[in-house]
Design an enzyme around this catalytic site. Structure first.
Site, mmCIF file in Angstrom:
data_model
loop_
_atom_site.group_PDB
_atom_site.id
_atom_site.type_symbol
_atom_site.label_atom_id
_atom_site.label_comp_id
_atom_site.label_asym_id
_atom_site.label_seq_id
_atom_site.Cartn_x
_atom_site.Cartn_y
_atom_site.Cartn_z
ATOM 1 C CE1 TYR A 144 -3.181 -2.654 5.954
ATOM 2 C CE2 TYR A 144 -3.157 -0.321 5.378
ATOM 3 C CZ TYR A 144 -3.206 -1.649 5.003
ATOM 4 O OH TYR A 144 -3.271 -1.975 3.662
ATOM 5 C CB THR A 163 -0.901 -0.011 1.256
ATOM 6 O OG1 THR A 163 -1.490 1.268 1.442
ATOM 7 C CG2 THR A 163 -0.116 -0.327 2.534
ATOM 8 C CG ASP A 164 -1.321 4.859 -0.937
ATOM 9 O OD1 ASP A 164 -1.786 4.221 0.024
ATOM 10 O OD2 ASP A 164 -2.007 5.627 -1.651
ATOM 11 C CD GLU A 165 -3.358 3.403 4.362
ATOM 12 O OE1 GLU A 165 -3.229 3.494 5.583
ATOM 13 O OE2 GLU A 165 -4.398 3.030 3.810
ATOM 14 C CE LYS A 172 0.115 -4.683 3.194
ATOM 15 N NZ LYS A 172 -0.336 -6.039 2.735
HETATM 16 P P1 NAD Z 1 -9.775 -7.521 2.849
HETATM 17 O O1 NAD Z 1 -9.770 -7.223 4.305
HETATM 18 O O2 NAD Z 1 -11.032 -7.317 2.072
HETATM 19 O O3 NAD Z 1 -9.316 -9.034 2.600
HETATM 20 C C1 NAD Z 1 -8.321 -9.650 3.337
HETATM 21 C C2 NAD Z 1 -8.479 -11.153 3.156
HETATM 22 O O4 NAD Z 1 -7.393 -11.795 3.840
HETATM 23 C C3 NAD Z 1 -9.778 -11.713 3.749
HETATM 24 O O5 NAD Z 1 -10.367 -12.625 2.853
HETATM 25 C C4 NAD Z 1 -9.311 -12.413 5.024
HETATM 26 O O6 NAD Z 1 -10.141 -13.504 5.404
HETATM 27 C C5 NAD Z 1 -7.917 -12.864 4.615
HETATM 28 N N1 NAD Z 1 -7.026 -13.071 5.767
HETATM 29 C C6 NAD Z 1 -6.803 -12.210 6.798
HETATM 30 N N2 NAD Z 1 -5.932 -12.758 7.664
HETATM 31 C C7 NAD Z 1 -5.581 -13.975 7.153
HETATM 32 C C8 NAD Z 1 -4.691 -14.987 7.572
HETATM 33 N N3 NAD Z 1 -4.000 -14.885 8.711
HETATM 34 N N4 NAD Z 1 -4.574 -16.089 6.816
HETATM 35 C C9 NAD Z 1 -5.270 -16.213 5.649
HETATM 36 N N5 NAD Z 1 -6.128 -15.288 5.209
HETATM 37 C C10 NAD Z 1 -6.276 -14.169 5.957
HETATM 38 O O7 NAD Z 1 -8.575 -6.654 2.270
HETATM 39 P P2 NAD Z 1 -8.384 -6.030 0.811
HETATM 40 O O8 NAD Z 1 -8.892 -4.634 0.825
HETATM 41 O O9 NAD Z 1 -8.853 -6.983 -0.221
HETATM 42 O O10 NAD Z 1 -6.780 -5.918 0.777
HETATM 43 C C11 NAD Z 1 -5.995 -6.975 0.217
HETATM 44 C C12 NAD Z 1 -4.536 -6.559 0.246
HETATM 45 O O11 NAD Z 1 -4.366 -5.343 -0.478
HETATM 46 C C13 NAD Z 1 -3.993 -6.306 1.648
HETATM 47 O O12 NAD Z 1 -2.697 -6.840 1.724
HETATM 48 C C14 NAD Z 1 -3.965 -4.792 1.766
HETATM 49 O O13 NAD Z 1 -2.949 -4.370 2.637
HETATM 50 C C15 NAD Z 1 -3.696 -4.388 0.323
HETATM 51 N N6 NAD Z 1 -4.185 -3.050 -0.035
HETATM 52 C C16 NAD Z 1 -5.515 -2.747 0.027
HETATM 53 C C17 NAD Z 1 -5.958 -1.491 -0.359
HETATM 54 C C18 NAD Z 1 -7.424 -1.108 -0.356
HETATM 55 O O14 NAD Z 1 -7.754 0.031 -0.709
HETATM 56 N N7 NAD Z 1 -8.348 -2.002 0.005
HETATM 57 C C19 NAD Z 1 -5.037 -0.518 -0.772
HETATM 58 C C20 NAD Z 1 -3.687 -0.855 -0.794
HETATM 59 C C21 NAD Z 1 -3.282 -2.133 -0.454
#
Ligand code: NAD
Length: 332
Positions: free
Chosen positions: A151, A127-129, A155
């Site tokens: 968070y 993430t950009d964060e 990351k």
């Molecule tokens: P989300 O919370 O919707 O999904 C996370 C998934 O991971 C869920 O299905 C959860 O059950 C699973 N999970 C959590 N802990 C687990 C574990 N210990 N073992 C196995 N599975 C596990 O999140 P998202 O928004 O889809 O984000 C996905 C990735 O993208 C993350 O790594 C996040 O940091 C990154 N990201 C998200 C965004 C955003 O805007 N949503 C932006 C930048 C980066």
């Protein structure tokens, strides 16, 4: 090609799995996908129902922090796309322990297993964060990491671990860092689905602080296409930024969401700002554009209209999730 997708039942991971198995991503035809997901509060197996019957799909319910489960899931894979994480900033401020466990330890266990099994490529989704906040200009991939919330700190830790595996073990790691995603199947605690579902229910929306915090918005389908480009053609040991090209203050975003739902500013509650709330994020995406030909394709206006329409049409998906998470909104 056989790939393991961790967190494939979440918002972005499930889009990546659906698009891969439907052959919508460049070069994805014929890919076999194993999903490893713990099904936490934000994981939902129903997100994968549209592709559950397709050949090449396998679901493993399990924890990335459990070495035995990971060992079994990683064996025989050509690549790993690692989405699994605790992802909600507010929850990390309330309690960071599970963020450290899943985001850092879970990544380390996966990296270990990937090295042992000679997995060809490891895409670590970040993430950009991790950079903190930037008042002017945009970060390039070599900007120093300066996370402000737990968070983002976890990351950043996992990004550095992944890159260290490349340097010390020769694992073919690539890290992606993207801006704020939006689209269908996003858990309704995040700002866009929270506001849209509150408004569709005739409720109110909470706007942090003065509403001046700025974010770049990226449609989830553009994000997944970029990850696929990195998976196939990114250079090992490198970081790639992925952006959407639509920078808005939270106030501007709120005005657009109100308009899309036929509501006005009287539905907005100004609430105390988030602790450590980063003012602005902005990524320079020149590298992925020049090296891999990535451009965001979904215009924000179109993506937002489609997202609102999806939440309008899919109440049975989000109503139980909101009720279970205690997010049901007080009506005006
Ligand atoms: P989300 O919370 O919707 O999904 C996370 C998934 O991971 C869920 O299905 C959860 O059950 C699973 N999970 C959590 N802990 C687990 C574990 N210990 N073992 C196995 N599975 C596990 O999140 P998202 O928004 O889809 O984000 C996905 C990735 O993208 C993350 O790594 C996040 O940091 C990154 N990201 C998200 C965004 C955003 O805007 N949503 C932006 C930048 C980066």
């Amino acid at each position: 090609m056989r790939i393991l997708v961790t967190g494939g039942a979440g918002f972005i991971g499930s889009e990546f799995v659906r698009a891969t198995l439907r052959g919508e991503l460049p070069g994805a035809a014929g890919t076999r996908v194993t999903v490893l997901d713990k099904l936490t509060y934000s994981g939902n197996r129903a997100n994968l129902d549209p592709v559950a019957g397709l050949p090449g799909y396998r679901f493993v319910e399990g924890d990335t922090c459990d070495p035995a489960t990971v060992e079994e899931a990683v064996a025989g894979q050509d690549a790993i796309v690692h989405f699994a994480a605790e992802s909600h900033v507010d929850r990390s401020i309330d309690s960071a322990r599970q963020f450290v466990t899943t985001n850092v330890l879970g990544t380390q266990i996966l990296l270990e297993a990937a090295s042992r099994h000679g997995v060809g490529r490891f895409v670590h989704v970040s993430t950009d964060e991790v950079y903190g906040s930037i008042d002017h200009g945009s970060w390039t991939e070599d900007a120093p990491l300066s996370p402000n919330v737990p968070y983002a700190a976890t990351k950043a830790g996992s990004d550095l671990l992944a890159l260290a595996w490349h340097r010390t073990r020769g694992l073919d790691v690539v890290v992606t860092r993207c801006t704020n995603n939006y689209g269908h199947y996003q858990f309704p605690e995040k700002v866009i689905p929270l506001f849209v579902t509150n408004l569709l229910d005739g409720g109110r929306v909470p706007l942090y602080g003065d509403g001046g915090n700025r974010r770049d918005w990226l449609h989830v389908s553009d994000h997944c296409r970029a990850i696929q480009l990195v998976l196939r053609s990114g250079r090992g040991g490198e970081v790639y930024h992925i952006g959407g090209g639509t920078e808005l203050t939270n106030e501007e975003l709120t005005r657009r969401l109100l308009a899309a739902c036929g509501a006005d500013w009287s539905r907005v509650d100004h609430v105390q700002d988030r602790q450590g709330h980063d003012r602005r994020y902005s990524l320079d995406i020149t590298k992925i554009r020049d090296e891999l030909g990535y451009e965001p394709r979904v215009r924000f206006e179109d993506g937002l209209a489609a997202t609102v329409a999806w939440y309008r049409a899919n109440r049975p998906w989000w109503e139980p999730l909101k009720a279970k998470a205690g997010l049901a909104e007080v009506r005006v």
